[in-house]
Structure formats: structure tokens, C-alpha cells
Write an enzyme that holds these catalytic residues in place. Structure first.
Site, PDB file in Angstrom:
ATOM      1  N   LYS A 156      -3.443  -8.981   1.418  1.00  0.00           N
ATOM      2  CA  LYS A 156      -3.101  -8.910  -0.004  1.00  0.00           C
ATOM      3  C   LYS A 156      -2.047  -9.923  -0.406  1.00  0.00           C
ATOM      4  CE  LYS A 156      -0.098  -6.058  -0.518  1.00  0.00           C
ATOM      5  NZ  LYS A 156       1.365  -6.045  -0.235  1.00  0.00           N
ATOM      6  N   LYS A 209      -5.924  -7.039  11.387  1.00  0.00           N
ATOM      7  CA  LYS A 209      -5.376  -6.418  10.176  1.00  0.00           C
ATOM      8  C   LYS A 209      -5.393  -4.900  10.318  1.00  0.00           C
ATOM      9  CE  LYS A 209      -4.017  -6.303   5.823  1.00  0.00           C
ATOM     10  NZ  LYS A 209      -2.680  -6.769   5.434  1.00  0.00           N
ATOM     11  N   GLY A 264       0.807  -1.221   0.000  1.00  0.00           N
ATOM     12  CA  GLY A 264       0.000   0.000   0.000  1.00  0.00           C
ATOM     13  C   GLY A 264       0.832   1.258   0.000  1.00  0.00           C
ATOM     14  N   ASN A 265       2.069   1.178   0.528  1.00  0.00           N
ATOM     15  CA  ASN A 265       2.938   2.363   0.569  1.00  0.00           C
ATOM     16  C   ASN A 265       3.490   2.731  -0.799  1.00  0.00           C
ATOM     17  OD1 ASN A 265       4.778   0.259   0.259  1.00  0.00           O
ATOM     18  ND2 ASN A 265       5.516   0.409   2.369  1.00  0.00           N
ATOM     19  N   LYS A 288       3.784 -11.296   4.793  1.00  0.00           N
ATOM     20  CA  LYS A 288       4.589 -11.389   3.577  1.00  0.00           C
ATOM     21  C   LYS A 288       5.445 -12.654   3.593  1.00  0.00           C
ATOM     22  CE  LYS A 288       5.012  -6.423   2.519  1.00  0.00           C
ATOM     23  NZ  LYS A 288       3.699  -6.124   3.078  1.00  0.00           N
TER      24      LYS A 288
END
Length: 311
Positions: free
Chosen positions: A206, A122, A9-10, A264
Site C-alpha cells: 500500500k 507480504k 491496516g491497523n 514505509k
């Protein structure tokens, strides 16, 4: 090579930036400069985060006196998928004249009885100090948790089971289309007692969705691209050091924060363990070097890339 890229998102809204459209569009264009290079040499699927955007819209919705109630998270996920997908699609079309690009609003199937619904974890939205976070939680019925030195809202994050539109994505890839999909992990949906899809109040991770989709699409490589160059062993300690080439077995023996690097690492490990192919975590602007084996944290079954025999 068929490559799936998960943008953090960054990549679109960096911490501390103003969340105006011009800033985000400029960041998307920066990201696309790297992605266009990959698309010139590989089949490409792109997923992306939406935490800052969905959190911002959730706050606006909750504070809007013209609404009888805030928009649910499945609707906010759809809104941000469409918005970010539009920006990425247009930027890719401008960077790659003649290439076909499709941004899809996709749904991700989750289980209605996933225990995550009872344990929000989250992070979404902006960062706050503790006092402000607790005040907002009391006003809006939020759950908030500490995220590093700040506090943020947390929502349920059930495990993804399948991207509903997987067959359509595969068909588009077969036509040479660059597909942007599964934004924010996809719109979380469950099947009701009659088999109908219906949205739920959650955000799907994600990277975990991307790993699932990468396997279903027979991708050769899965890149989780963020703003850090490597996964770090002993992060924040005097013994901190970068991890270069590694295996799922070695990564699973380490401890990573559940709210940031943990998902991740779990996602890339799952993909490598299931497929025997390559996954990596690293900086967006180093994507091509990561595929070349000279940057990032590269995860393979035997710790070697390109893959070679261990006999």
C-alpha cells in the site's frame, strides 16, 4: 496543499481485536475525525491497508465447502477495497456535510515477470503461533513466515508500476472531491499478450503504491499514518531513539524490517527523492502536528520542514 494519506491496516482493525463489522466501523469513524480536519484545510486523497481483512476473507474462502476453490487475491482485494471504501466514504460524508467524497475500486499495474512472484514476502491476515501456522500452511498450501513473536501467511508482493485509474482520480480532485482509492495497494493486474488487463495472485504494498500515486497526482505531502509516533533508530535495542527530521540519505543508511517499517521507509524515501517534497511516518491522531513539523518522522531533501534554502 495537496496531501495524500496512507492509512495502515491497523487503523481499521487493530491487532487482537475481533474482526466484526461494528468494531471496524467504529475504528473508521475514529480515523475520520483526524482526516476530516485535514480535509478542511487541504486537498485530500486517502489510501488504506487491507491486510487483516483480505487475510480473513482468504481463510473463509479456503475453508468454504461450497466453493470448488478459494477466491483469488485480486478478487479479495476488490472485495475489501469496496467494503473499507464504503465505510470511509460514509464516515467522511457524515463528518463533512456538503463535501463530495468518492471511494474508488482501483487497479494497480504490476509486471508479470516481477521476481516477487517467486518469493512471497507480504504478510496478510491473522497472527498464529508456529505450530498452528505450519498446520494451516500444510492444509491450504500457504507460505508462512515469522512476524515478530508470531507467524503469519505471506503472499507475493510485486512492485507497483501505475494506478490504472490515475487520470480519473486527478479529474475528481480537480472538482474538489475527497478520493478514497488504492485500498490494499490496489487490485494487482498485469497486461496479457493482447494488452488486456487481468488480475494476479498477489498483494501490492500500500505505501509503495501510495508513493507512486502521490508523484503522479503532484501531491505536496505524503503521510504514512500508523500506530507508532516515529521511525526508531536501533529499534528494540538499548540505543533505541526516535528519528524526527531526516533525509532519504540518512534513512537509507539504516536497517528496517522488510515486513513492517521497511516498505514505509522505502516509500517515503522514493517520493522525496523523486519530487523534492515532504513525506512523513507517524501516528494517525498526530497528522496535523506532523504537517506542522512538530510530530512524526519527517523526511525532506535537506532534513528541514517547512522547506528552506540550504545555500
Amino acid at each position: 496543499m495537496r496531501v495524500i494519506v496512507a492509512l495502515g491496516g491497523n487503523a481499521v482493525l487493530r491487532r487482537g481485536e475481533r474482526p466484526d463489522a461494528a468494531t471496524q466501523v467504529a475504528n473508521v469513524r475514529d480515523a475520520v475525525r483526524t482526516l476530516a480536519g485535514l480535509a478542511g484545510r487541504h486537498e485530500l486523497v486517502i489510501t488504506h491497508g487491507n491486510g487483516p481483512q483480505v487475510g480473513m476473507l482468504a481463510m473463509q474462502s479456503a475453508a468454504d465447502p461450497g466453493l470448488s476453490g478459494p477466491y483469488p487475491f485480486d478478487a479479495l482485494g476488490a472485495q475489501t477495497q469496496g467494503l473499507l471504501g464504503y465505510w470511509m466514504q460514509q464516515a467522511l460524508q457524515n463528518a463533512l456535510p456538503g463535501r463530495q467524497v468518492l471511494a474508488m475500486v482501483t487497479q494497480t499495474l504490476v509486471s508479470a515477470v516481477d521476481p516477487a512472484f517467486g518469493a512471497p514476502a507480504k504478510f496478510v491476515g491473522q497472527v498464529y503461533d508456529r505450530e498452528e501456522a505450519e498446520k494451516l500452511a500444510a492444509e491450504h498450501g500457504w507460505t508462512v513466515k515469522q512476524d515478530g513473536s508470531h507467524w503469519r501467511r505471506v503472499v507475493p508482493s510485486p512492485a507497483p508500476q501505475r494506478v490504472v485509474e490515475t487520470r480519473l482520480i486527478r479529474r475528481m480532485m480537480g472538482e474538489g472531491v475527497i478520493v478514497v482509492c488504492a485500498g490494499g495497494g490496489g487490485i494487482p493486474v498485469v497486461r496479457d499478450e493482447r494488452g488486456r488487463l487481468t488480475g494476479v495472485e498477489a498483494v501490492v504494498d500500500k505505501d509503495l503504491t501510495t508513493a507512486l500515486l502521490a508523484e503522479a497526482l503532484d501531491c505536496d505531502a505524503f503521510l504514512s499514518l500508523t500506530d507508532v509516533p516515529h521511525v526508531m533508530r536501533g529499534f528494540g535495542t538499548p540505543q533505541e531513539r526516535a528519528i524526527g527530521h531526516t533525509t532519504p540519505h540518512e534513512l537509507r543508511a539504516l536497517d528496517f524490517p522488510a515486513g513492517s517499517m521497511g516498505p514505509k521507509v522505502e516509500a517515503v524515501c522514493r517520493f522525496v527523492e523523486t519530487t523534492g517534497d515532504m513525506a512523513a511516518i507517524g501516528r494517525l491522531d498526530q497528522a496535523e502536528s506532523i504537517l506542522g513539523g512538530t510530530a512524526g518522522t519527517i523526511v525532506t531533501p535537506n532534513g528541514r520542514w517547512p522547506l528552506t534554502s540550504t545555500l
